[in-house]
Each structure stands twice: as C-alpha cells, then as structure tokens.
Scaffold this active site. Sequence first.
Site, PDB file in Angstrom:
ATOM      1  N   ASP A   1      -6.021   9.403   9.663  1.00  0.00           N
ATOM      2  CA  ASP A   1      -4.545   8.947   9.966  1.00  0.00           C
ATOM      3  C   ASP A   1      -4.309  10.012  11.502  1.00  0.00           C
ATOM      4  O   ASP A   1      -4.517  10.791  11.826  1.00  0.00           O
ATOM      5  CB  ASP A   1      -3.591   9.388   8.911  1.00  0.00           C
ATOM      6  CG  ASP A   1      -3.687   8.574   7.957  1.00  0.00           C
ATOM      7  OD1 ASP A   1      -3.903   7.415   8.017  1.00  0.00           O
ATOM      8  OD2 ASP A   1      -3.888   9.060   6.779  1.00  0.00           O
TER       9      ASP A   1
ATOM     10  N   GLU B   1       0.768  -1.327  -0.005  1.00  0.00           N
ATOM     11  CA  GLU B   1      -0.003   0.170   0.019  1.00  0.00           C
ATOM     12  C   GLU B   1       0.755   1.336  -0.020  1.00  0.00           C
ATOM     13  O   GLU B   1       1.669   1.274   1.150  1.00  0.00           O
ATOM     14  CB  GLU B   1      -0.861   0.061   1.031  1.00  0.00           C
ATOM     15  CG  GLU B   1      -2.145  -1.061   1.029  1.00  0.00           C
ATOM     16  CD  GLU B   1      -3.239  -0.814   2.184  1.00  0.00           C
ATOM     17  OE1 GLU B   1      -2.848  -0.007   3.286  1.00  0.00           O
ATOM     18  OE2 GLU B   1      -4.178  -1.659   2.129  1.00  0.00           O
TER      19      GLU B   1
END
Length: 265
Positions: free
Chosen positions: A60, A49
């Site tokens: 995040d 990824e």
Amino acid sequence: MSKITALFKELKASGKKGLIPFITAGDPDPKLTVELMHALVRGGSSVIELGVPFSDPMADGPVIQRSSERALTQGVTLHSCLDMVKEFRKKDATTPVVLMGYANPVEQMGAERFATEAKAAGVDGVLIVDYPPEECVDFAARMRVAGIDPIFLLAPTSSHERIKEAAKIASGYIYYVSMRGVTGASHLNTQDVASIIPKIREETDIPIAVGFGINDAASAKAVSVSADAVVIGSRIIRLLEDAPPGQAVQSLETFIREIRDALDS
C-alpha cells in the site's frame, strides 16, 4: 455457488460491470465503518472490500498506510473487523464482503479459526496480499470448505506459471493489479490492462477485477471495457480524509454513484 460467483453471473447476464470499493475498517472512525459500508451499497457497489489494518502494509501507498495507522491507533483488530461485518449483516444479507489484508493477523488467529469466525460473521471472500497462490493451496482449500472464496492478486510481472497457479485455486474473482508499485499510483495505462487480461482469461473463466490507479469515473469506465469489475481504494480513502466533519457518509455515497453511473453508461 458462492455469493460472489452468483453476483458476477447476474452482472454478466445483465451486461453490467462490477464495482468493488475498498475501505479500511475503523477509518476514519470505527463507529462509522458499518454506516460507510451501507453507503457503498446505496451508491451501487457490487462487492465491498474491507481492509484489515496492519502495521506494515507493504503493498500500500501512503494514503492507505495512513488509513491503517489511524485505524490501529483506535484499537481496530481482525476481531473487530469481523464484528463490523457481523453488524453490517444485520441489515444487509446479500452484498458480498471480502476481507483484504496481510498474513500476520490471520496467522496469529490461526487459519482454521479464522475460516470459522469469518464465515460466522458473514464474510464471503478473503484476499491476503502477501500470500502467493503457489504457496497457498491448503489455505485456499480451507477457505473453500468454509464457504469463503480465496481471492488472489496477479500483476504485470506475474509469470505464466503464477497465472496458472492462481487460476487453479482462486474463486470468486481474480484481482489484477494494473501497474507495478503500491496502491494509490496514478499512471494507469488502460492499453496495457487490455493486452494482459486476455492472457489471464486463457487460463481461467473466473471474473477479473482490476485495481490500482482507478481514481475517477473516466478511468473506471476505461478499465471496465476489458475487466469484469473495477476496484477503487486509495481515491476513496482520500475522499474520507478530506470530507468535512459529518459529511463522510454522504460524500462517499455520492462518489460511488458517479462511478456506478459511468460504468452503466
């Protein structure tokens, strides 16, 4: 059959679990990203990824936020991420690469152009964090036409309807977020994961990768009991942050090999 689908079939046939590491394109240094990708493969990664840095990465935690900031400061864009994949493909034509990021850069490029350029670069899947599956039928179809797997997130809070929507339009794998909150959290409850994954499997036979809160070999092994693959992101970014000068590549390869060995044990 897509490259990601073929990979998971091979893993299942051999009784193995997938290992999906996340790195941010351009962090710690844009010149190092492709080398880090090859180190991930040498260590035993199944899929890579590659994070597209964004100025407001809402899903995040602070570790990946800092990583995005460092990459953006060095001028990394969606275009340069695609260039990195293209460079990686010169030596590795087989390891699936998934671009993971946010909608804004893709929308600025335009979905049609993005699909064309991503496919030409060698991208195999795309995961747009802030694209809910129920609003992305057209986007997912456009990706599939280009030969790119559209991957979607599910979470502990996902309704039965959202699970069904994701199951209808996703391909490659489904990314199950193991806990509420942002990336980098550490309170992983493997029993919760094990109880929810069967509910997702009732709706789809697409492989399920689990991420968030997986920090070491033990947590990776525990999650892999019920999941088809494990995703590790924040722990890798911290490792790269802390690596002594010149040792990031070797440190990463060593860490990934430890996780791979645990999954195979």
